[in-house]
Scaffold this active site. Sequence first.
Site, PDB file in Angstrom:
ATOM      1  N   GLU A 147       0.751   2.467   4.713  1.00  0.00           N
ATOM      2  CA  GLU A 147       0.959   3.082   3.473  1.00  0.00           C
ATOM      3  C   GLU A 147       2.114   2.674   2.614  1.00  0.00           C
ATOM      4  OE1 GLU A 147      -1.015   5.377   2.153  1.00  0.00           O
ATOM      5  OE2 GLU A 147       0.424   7.734   2.352  1.00  0.00           O
ATOM      6  N   ASP A 148       1.067   2.817   1.367  1.00  0.00           N
ATOM      7  CA  ASP A 148       2.348   2.571   0.418  1.00  0.00           C
ATOM      8  C   ASP A 148       3.460   2.990   0.582  1.00  0.00           C
ATOM      9  OD1 ASP A 148       1.279   4.784  -0.765  1.00  0.00           O
ATOM     10  OD2 ASP A 148       0.285   4.042  -2.599  1.00  0.00           O
TER      11      ASP A 148
ATOM     12  N   ASP B 131       6.900   9.883   0.646  1.00  0.00           N
ATOM     13  CA  ASP B 131       7.229  11.125  -0.045  1.00  0.00           C
ATOM     14  C   ASP B 131       7.850  11.752   0.742  1.00  0.00           C
ATOM     15  OD1 ASP B 131       8.465  11.868  -2.477  1.00  0.00           O
ATOM     16  OD2 ASP B 131       7.015  12.477  -3.792  1.00  0.00           O
TER      17      ASP B 131
ATOM     18  N   LYS C  49      11.035   7.577   0.297  1.00  0.00           N
ATOM     19  CA  LYS C  49      12.032   8.585  -0.443  1.00  0.00           C
ATOM     20  C   LYS C  49      12.234   9.584   0.974  1.00  0.00           C
ATOM     21  CE  LYS C  49       9.586   8.454  -4.378  1.00  0.00           C
ATOM     22  NZ  LYS C  49       8.493   9.212  -5.528  1.00  0.00           N
TER      23      LYS C  49
ATOM     24  N   PHE D  66      10.115   8.554  -8.997  1.00  0.00           N
ATOM     25  CA  PHE D  66       8.700   8.195  -9.123  1.00  0.00           C
ATOM     26  C   PHE D  66       8.512   7.119  -9.552  1.00  0.00           C
ATOM     27  CE2 PHE D  66       4.362   7.981 -10.028  1.00  0.00           C
ATOM     28  CZ  PHE D  66       3.567   9.220  -9.264  1.00  0.00           C
TER      29      PHE D  66
ATOM     30  N   ARG E   5      -1.072  -0.225 -10.359  1.00  0.00           N
ATOM     31  CA  ARG E   5      -1.638  -0.816  -8.884  1.00  0.00           C
ATOM     32  C   ARG E   5      -1.611  -1.955  -9.625  1.00  0.00           C
ATOM     33  NH1 ARG E   5      -3.181   4.189  -6.361  1.00  0.00           N
ATOM     34  NH2 ARG E   5      -4.440   5.302  -6.293  1.00  0.00           N
TER      35      ARG E   5
END
Length: 165
Positions: free
Chosen positions: A90-91, A94, A122, A142, A155
């Site tokens: 996963e990138d 959050d 995060k 962000f 991206r």
Amino acid sequence: MSHEIIQNRIKNMAHQINTDFEGTTPLILPVLNGAFPFAAELAKHLTISCEFEFVKISSYKGEISAKHQPFIMLGVDVATVENKDVIIVEDIVDTGRTMEILVNYLKHRNPKSIKIACLFHKHQLSPEMQLDYVGFQIPDDFIVGYGLDYANLGRNLPDVYKLTP
Ligand code: IMP
Ligand code: MG
């Protein structure tokens, strides 16, 4: 953050995965769209035998805050996951909601094990989230670039930038 720093960290993560999964054939499961540069870089340094499948999860719909419940837009069938050691790629994690939904979805498909590799975390927002491989712990900013988007743009940026309001 420069792509050299990111790539170097991913290489180390791949070495760790090579060690941990030696002698097994895990199923690498990148989460589209954001994880494709991370997954591609990781793949270059994986020396173990491994399979690749992809899932797609919708979440932010081009907004900065998560208003919508994430949902699986492209899934995997039972035969793909059953008895496999799954490594989710996963990138960014959050709140952890997306991972919670995906892990729950996969558990219904009887995997042998599930691990999570994420490039960014995060951590203030989801300190209790069980993540197995974390690239960088970051503050609640962000960010865009290296697969991460704002309104589906950015991206393609090689480096990662903090978005300022
Ligand atoms: P979570 O469900 O709150 O953990 O959100 C995870 C998803 O939100 C990620 O897969 C990203 O698609 C998106 N996301 C969260 N933070 C960022 C960010 O800083 N930049 C870009 N996308 C983000
Ligand atoms: Mg994502």
